[in-house]
Design a protein around this motif. Structure first.
Motif, PDB file in Angstrom:
ATOM      1  N   MET A 246       3.311  12.116   4.072  1.00 13.35           N
ATOM      2  CA  MET A 246       3.443  10.655   4.216  1.00 13.35           C
ATOM      3  C   MET A 246       2.505   9.944   3.248  1.00 13.35           C
ATOM      4  O   MET A 246       2.880   8.967   2.611  1.00 13.35           O
ATOM      5  CB  MET A 246       3.134  10.233   5.659  1.00 13.35           C
ATOM      6  N   CYS A 247       1.275  10.417   3.142  1.00 18.85           N
ATOM      7  CA  CYS A 247       0.324   9.811   2.200  1.00 18.85           C
ATOM      8  C   CYS A 247       0.869   9.896   0.777  1.00 18.85           C
ATOM      9  O   CYS A 247       0.804   8.930   0.006  1.00 18.85           O
ATOM     10  CB  CYS A 247      -1.034  10.512   2.258  1.00 18.85           C
ATOM     11  N   ALA A 248       1.432  11.059   0.436  1.00 20.05           N
ATOM     12  CA  ALA A 248       1.944  11.250  -0.934  1.00 20.05           C
ATOM     13  C   ALA A 248       3.118  10.318  -1.201  1.00 20.05           C
ATOM     14  O   ALA A 248       3.204   9.700  -2.270  1.00 20.05           O
ATOM     15  CB  ALA A 248       2.351  12.714  -1.132  1.00 20.05           C
ATOM     16  N   GLY A 249       4.032  10.201  -0.219  1.00 16.79           N
ATOM     17  CA  GLY A 249       5.190   9.329  -0.396  1.00 16.79           C
ATOM     18  C   GLY A 249       4.776   7.875  -0.521  1.00 16.79           C
ATOM     19  O   GLY A 249       5.297   7.126  -1.359  1.00 16.79           O
ATOM     20  N   PHE A 250       3.833   7.494   0.323  1.00 14.98           N
ATOM     21  CA  PHE A 250       3.338   6.107   0.282  1.00 14.98           C
ATOM     22  C   PHE A 250       2.672   5.820  -1.069  1.00 14.98           C
ATOM     23  O   PHE A 250       2.953   4.811  -1.720  1.00 14.98           O
ATOM     24  CB  PHE A 250       2.339   5.901   1.434  1.00 14.98           C
ATOM     25  N   GLN A 251       1.792   6.703  -1.501  1.00 15.98           N
ATOM     26  CA  GLN A 251       1.063   6.477  -2.758  1.00 15.98           C
ATOM     27  C   GLN A 251       2.025   6.417  -3.952  1.00 15.98           C
ATOM     28  O   GLN A 251       1.855   5.583  -4.858  1.00 15.98           O
ATOM     29  CB  GLN A 251       0.041   7.589  -2.970  1.00 15.98           C
ATOM     30  N   LEU A 252       3.048   7.276  -3.906  1.00 11.37           N
ATOM     31  CA  LEU A 252       4.021   7.266  -5.006  1.00 11.37           C
ATOM     32  C   LEU A 252       4.755   5.919  -5.046  1.00 11.37           C
ATOM     33  O   LEU A 252       4.980   5.350  -6.123  1.00 11.37           O
ATOM     34  CB  LEU A 252       5.028   8.414  -4.837  1.00 11.37           C
ATOM     35  N   ALA A 253       5.107   5.392  -3.864  1.00  9.99           N
ATOM     36  CA  ALA A 253       5.812   4.103  -3.813  1.00  9.99           C
ATOM     37  C   ALA A 253       4.929   3.005  -4.412  1.00  9.99           C
ATOM     38  O   ALA A 253       5.387   2.213  -5.236  1.00  9.99           O
ATOM     39  CB  ALA A 253       6.183   3.768  -2.366  1.00  9.99           C
TER      40      ALA A 253
END
Ligand code: KG4
Ligand code: ZN
Length: 364
Positions: A246-253
């Motif tokens: 979730m952190c990775a997906g959020f940061q990528l967005a």
């Protein structure tokens, strides 16, 4: 002054109590000392910065920070040429603590005092670290702010666009809170993201369908909340790997939105200032390596120079305030004992208000 200008800087607008000494030798600046005392532990139990606790801590610690900054620089007050202090925008109790200390020091020593806009401190940092010439395009991205600005001089900032709701730092902090991670959220979410799969969960890319370089980040935290709750509903809880993904997906967005909006801001900027092709980033979120990498790639693709200050000068510090004070002093600014502490203080006074505008005027 014999060819040098030495300023004490004082910063207390949020949850970092900071003092620093910066010296300008001719045209070359040097940070002689920079002391930052964070307050993370004081606010940890509350899940965010508590303004009253912050103000009291600043009032208690500022004297010590100033003494330490002077001592690390090997100087005393008699070696200074001026005192620079953050006079806003920020949490008013903290800003007042700094402004009152600066006034006391100026009264006791007779030194000139310069009130600095905290955002100008971030915005002028690329000149302190890299000697960047005016004008340049700046992405200022912090816990409370997110704007594209043309920095024309120490006193002239033209806003091209910015967030219409939350700042990215706020979104990082809320993400951390929703996932049970400590504050400030940025560094911990970045560390978790490095171990996650950014493609597992899909997060929105807000406002990409709209022209221009305005942004929105409040929908991202709602999306994160929904994703988290969906995982909990499905599996009865979230694993370490779920959290990392979730952190990775959020940061990528966040990084993709900022990169695409930067592309657009660069086009607008180059139409206005074609001969000065440099992008600089500043503010706490500019400490994020994934974001820096993307912005550097965008700059390279578009043929722009790219300047990102070292991490310790991206997050709140007083060296940037001392430096902005020197620049403003050279531009002729001197403040009297009527210097006001300001909770709101937009850098571009002519741009329409975007967030937090109300009776007291625009916040950003
Ligand atoms: O500029 P700053 O120190 O204070 C403000 O003026 O707001 O920025 C603080 C913000 C916080 O929201 C923090 O979570 C974020 O910067 N931040 C980061 C990182 N380091 C600090 N966000 C993303 N990645 C980081 N590595
Ligand atoms: Zn800041």
């Amino acid at each position: 002054m014999s060819g040098t200008l030495t300023f004490l800087g004082i910063e207390s607008s949020c949850d970092d109590t900071a003092a620093a000494v910066v010296r300008l030798h001719g045209t070359t600046p040097e940070v002689l000392s920079s002391v930052v005392e964070g307050q993370t532990a004081l606010h940890a139990a509350f899940g965010g910065v508590v303004p009253e606790i912050a103000a009291r801590a600043h009032a208690e610690r500022l004297d010590g920070c100033v003494e330490q900054a002077l001592s690390l620089a090997g100087l005393d007050l008699s070696h200074l040429d001026g005192i620079a202090v953050t006079a806003g925008p920020g949490l008013i109790g903290g800003v007042l603590s700094g402004v009152m200390l600066a006034k006391g020091l100026a009264a006791a020593t007779g030194l000139p005092m310069v009130g600095v806009n905290h955002l100008a401190g971030h915005g002028l940092t690329p000149r302190l670290t890299d000697g960047l010439a005016f004008p340049y395009l700046l992405l200022l991205v912090s816990g409370g702010h997110c704007q594209f600005l043309i920095v024309k001089s120490a006193t002239e900032f033209q806003r091209l666009g910015g967030t219409i709701d939350d700042a990215p730092g706020e979104a990082f902090d809320k993400t951390a809170k929703l996932l049970g991670l400590p504050q400030p959220g940025g560094p911990v979410v970045e560390a978790e993201a490095a171990l996650g799969d950014a493609r597992r969960f899909q997060f929105p890319r807000p406002l990409l369908d709209r022209p221009g370089c305005d942004m929105s980040f409040s929908g991202l935290k709602t999306a994160l909340l929904r994703t988290r709750d969906a995982v909990i509903a499905e599996k009865g809880g979230i694993t370490l790997q779920d959290r990392r993904d979730m952190c990775a997906g959020f940061q990528l967005a966040v990084a993709e939105v900022l990169a695409e909006k930067t592309r657009r801001a660069v086009q607008i900027y180059l139409d206005l200032a074609p001969s000065s092709a440099v992008l600089a980033v500043a503010g706490g979120v500019a400490a994020n390596q994934a974001l820096r990498g993307r912005l550097e790639a965008v700059s390279a693709q578009l043929g722009l120079g790219f300047v990102a200050p070292p991490l310790r000068l991206c997050t709140d510090n007083a060296a940037m305030i001392a430096w902005a004070g020197i620049e403003l002093f050279q531009a002729g600014q001197r403040d009297g004992f009527d210097l006001q502490a300001r909770p709101r203080w937009p850098l571009d006074q002519n741009a329409p208000a975007m967030i937090g505008s109300g009776k007291r005027g625009a916040k950003a």
